[in-house]
Design a protein around this motif. Sequence first.
Motif, mmCIF file in Angstrom:
data_model
loop_
_atom_site.group_PDB
_atom_site.id
_atom_site.type_symbol
_atom_site.label_atom_id
_atom_site.label_comp_id
_atom_site.label_asym_id
_atom_site.label_seq_id
_atom_site.Cartn_x
_atom_site.Cartn_y
_atom_site.Cartn_z
ATOM 1 N N LEU A 93 0.831 -1.208 0.000
ATOM 2 C CA LEU A 93 0.000 0.000 0.000
ATOM 3 C C LEU A 93 0.864 1.256 0.000
ATOM 4 N N ASP A 94 1.984 1.209 0.742
ATOM 5 C CA ASP A 94 2.918 2.345 0.733
ATOM 6 C C ASP A 94 3.487 2.555 -0.669
ATOM 7 N N LEU A 95 3.847 1.454 -1.304
ATOM 8 C CA LEU A 95 4.387 1.554 -2.655
ATOM 9 C C LEU A 95 3.331 2.065 -3.632
ATOM 10 N N LEU A 96 2.125 1.543 -3.520
ATOM 11 C CA LEU A 96 1.043 1.985 -4.396
ATOM 12 C C LEU A 96 0.793 3.479 -4.230
ATOM 13 N N ASP A 97 0.748 3.941 -3.009
ATOM 14 C CA ASP A 97 0.511 5.364 -2.767
ATOM 15 C C ASP A 97 1.661 6.214 -3.306
ATOM 16 N N GLY A 98 2.891 5.724 -3.141
ATOM 17 C CA GLY A 98 4.037 6.478 -3.652
ATOM 18 C C GLY A 98 4.040 6.565 -5.167
ATOM 19 N N GLU A 99 3.728 5.453 -5.834
ATOM 20 C CA GLU A 99 3.682 5.465 -7.307
ATOM 21 C C GLU A 99 2.576 6.369 -7.823
ATOM 22 N N ARG A 100 1.404 6.288 -7.192
ATOM 23 C CA ARG A 100 0.292 7.120 -7.634
ATOM 24 C C ARG A 100 0.616 8.609 -7.453
ATOM 25 N N SER A 101 1.203 8.968 -6.313
ATOM 26 C CA SER A 101 1.539 10.376 -6.058
ATOM 27 C C SER A 101 2.598 10.879 -7.031
ATOM 28 N N SER A 102 3.595 10.044 -7.309
ATOM 29 C CA SER A 102 4.648 10.449 -8.243
ATOM 30 C C SER A 102 4.094 10.620 -9.654
ATOM 31 N N HIS A 103 3.230 9.697 -10.064
ATOM 32 C CA HIS A 103 2.643 9.786 -11.400
ATOM 33 C C HIS A 103 1.767 11.029 -11.534
ATOM 34 N N ASN A 104 0.965 11.298 -10.527
ATOM 35 C CA ASN A 104 0.107 12.485 -10.575
ATOM 36 C C ASN A 104 0.937 13.768 -10.606
ATOM 37 N N ALA A 105 2.056 13.778 -9.862
ATOM 38 C CA ALA A 105 2.913 14.967 -9.849
ATOM 39 C C ALA A 105 3.552 15.186 -11.215
ATOM 40 N N GLU A 106 4.013 14.109 -11.850
ATOM 41 C CA GLU A 106 4.596 14.226 -13.194
ATOM 42 C C GLU A 106 3.550 14.727 -14.186
ATOM 43 N N SER A 107 2.344 14.188 -14.102
ATOM 44 C CA SER A 107 1.273 14.629 -15.004
ATOM 45 C C SER A 107 0.919 16.085 -14.758
ATOM 46 N N GLY A 108 0.923 16.511 -13.499
ATOM 47 C CA GLY A 108 0.626 17.905 -13.178
ATOM 48 C C GLY A 108 1.650 18.863 -13.744
ATOM 49 N N VAL A 109 2.921 18.466 -13.701
ATOM 50 C CA VAL A 109 3.976 19.312 -14.278
ATOM 51 C C VAL A 109 3.777 19.464 -15.781
ATOM 52 N N LEU A 110 3.496 18.348 -16.462
ATOM 53 C CA LEU A 110 3.294 18.416 -17.909
ATOM 54 C C LEU A 110 2.074 19.267 -18.266
ATOM 55 N N ALA A 111 0.969 19.088 -17.535
ATOM 56 C CA ALA A 111 -0.251 19.837 -17.836
ATOM 57 C C ALA A 111 -0.046 21.331 -17.608
ATOM 58 N N THR A 112 0.617 21.685 -16.508
ATOM 59 C CA THR A 112 0.865 23.110 -16.238
ATOM 60 C C THR A 112 1.825 23.700 -17.258
ATOM 61 N N GLN A 113 2.827 22.914 -17.656
ATOM 62 C CA GLN A 113 3.766 23.382 -18.661
ATOM 63 C C GLN A 113 3.062 23.638 -19.986
ATOM 64 N N LEU A 114 2.151 22.739 -20.362
ATOM 65 C CA LEU A 114 1.378 22.943 -21.586
ATOM 66 C C LEU A 114 0.525 24.206 -21.484
ATOM 67 N N SER A 115 -0.141 24.398 -20.358
ATOM 68 C CA SER A 115 -0.978 25.597 -20.177
ATOM 69 C C SER A 115 -0.137 26.860 -20.252
ATOM 70 N N LEU A 116 1.064 26.824 -19.706
ATOM 71 C CA LEU A 116 1.942 27.994 -19.746
ATOM 72 C C LEU A 116 2.377 28.308 -21.168
ATOM 73 N N LEU A 117 2.710 27.285 -21.938
ATOM 74 C CA LEU A 117 3.107 27.494 -23.335
ATOM 75 C C LEU A 117 1.940 28.032 -24.163
ATOM 76 N N GLU A 118 0.758 27.477 -23.959
ATOM 77 C CA GLU A 118 -0.423 27.973 -24.676
ATOM 78 C C GLU A 118 -0.727 29.411 -24.275
ATOM 79 N N ASN A 119 -0.537 29.744 -23.024
ATOM 80 C CA ASN A 119 -0.757 31.108 -22.566
ATOM 81 C C ASN A 119 0.192 32.083 -23.250
#
Length: 503
Positions: A425-451
């Motif tokens: 469960l610790d590993l699952l939570d760590g992987e999910r949090s890391s994946h969401n953080a990576e996706s958040g960086v990409l999404a914000t970066q895309l929004s910044l470029l479009e802006n």
Amino acid sequence: MNKYLWVSVWAVLSLGACSHIKPVVKLAPDYRQPQVAVPETFRYDTPEQGEGIQAASLGWQDYFADPRLHALIELALKNNTDLRTAALNVEQVRAQYAIARTAEVPNLGANGSATRRGNDYGAASNYSIGLGVSNFELDLWGRVRNASDAALQQYFATAAAKDAAHLSLIAAVAKAHFNEIYADASLKLAERVLAGRQETYRLTRLKHKAGVVSAIPLREQEALIEAAKNNLATAAKGREQARNALALLIAQPLPANLPKPLALDKQYKIKQLPAGLSSQLLLNRPDIRAAEYQLRQANANIGVARAALFPTIGLTGSIGLASGQLGQLLQGNGKNWSFGGVVSVPIFDWGRNRANIEAVKIAQEKTVVAYEAAVRAAFRDVSDALVARAALQSQYQSNIAQRNAHNERLRLVKLRYKHGAASSLDLLDGERSSHNAESGVLATQLSLLENMADLYKALGGGLKRHTRDDAPTTEAPPPTAVDKGQPLGKPLQLKRNRKNVAE
């Protein structure tokens, strides 16, 4: 020729000079730029980081850094159907303006005839040739000139609308290009997540065989692998859809020889584009220029409508040769000429002309409203882009820090899990949090470029290919009206304390 024929020739040819006579009265209202309350500067602007830079004078190759994007923009400017339609609209209105101008000068036509008549006493033939002007209107009230000016302003407005379509296309191609890179990065992230979960599953299966863990973590890892495969398929679909969007904009399949794209963080040569003064926005936005040209056109239409209340004077004239024998027609023995005029005075039209004046005045008021709306919309576009830029830059820095923290946490959890000190469960939570953080960086970066692309467009940038004067350009020079002294894109200025509607 005898002196009468010379007089008739002079009378017909001198009709052309009538187009240069000033109208007796000025029926078109004087143009007054509408008053629009706007701030002098924009909030959240960063002029200290980009002094001397104006988006409208900054070529798109000097703003965007990716050679792949440059190639895509070149193809879009050449092939895009919407832009080609806008260019054809300009050419169509140019032709309509040329037609309207012909009414300012006499139309000279040639004619010839051959007749034979007879009765009980015999028959006779008659042959004639000549040049003539038919019903040329003396523009005493400015109707013809105002109609021509209205056509000219419509031409300018259409050309400005084409410029607006050009800017929109540049921004659309840039944003589609960013989305393709984002989709490709998301696909690679999904592949890494799947590979990581497959490795975790391998370790969990070894522990299960050794009796260290039960089958429950094994089944959890199998479900996570299938979820990762689903995310991978979604990311692959997103990349293909992004490529389809680019192909639509460039009106052809993506060429195989396009350069490889740069990373998302290397797409711009200029990171902080200043907005500048509000008055510069009125100079640079083609949609605002189009709205002003339409207002000038509405003023000219009022002059046309008012002229309908006054008499119309038309002149006709002709010169020619006539003979009873075809072989003697060109010998000049039978000369004829004519010169005359026709006056048409409106008396009873049941209020039609005055109703037409009222209609064009209302149309003018609507163009004033449209101009004010265009100005306010332009200022909102810039203001929204600036505030979004400030928020996205702060959000992006926070996302970077958050991603680094989650990645480090995941690394430590993986070490603990490998040595049996952490649960699945610790590993699952760590992987999910890391994946969401990576996706958040990409999404914000895309929004910044479009802006940044939206801000460039909102400030009127994108019409020029290069900033340097000696660099090649893909755009045709703006149309001008040499005889009218009104070049496209003439400077506009904010005017305060003036009436909104011309009177």
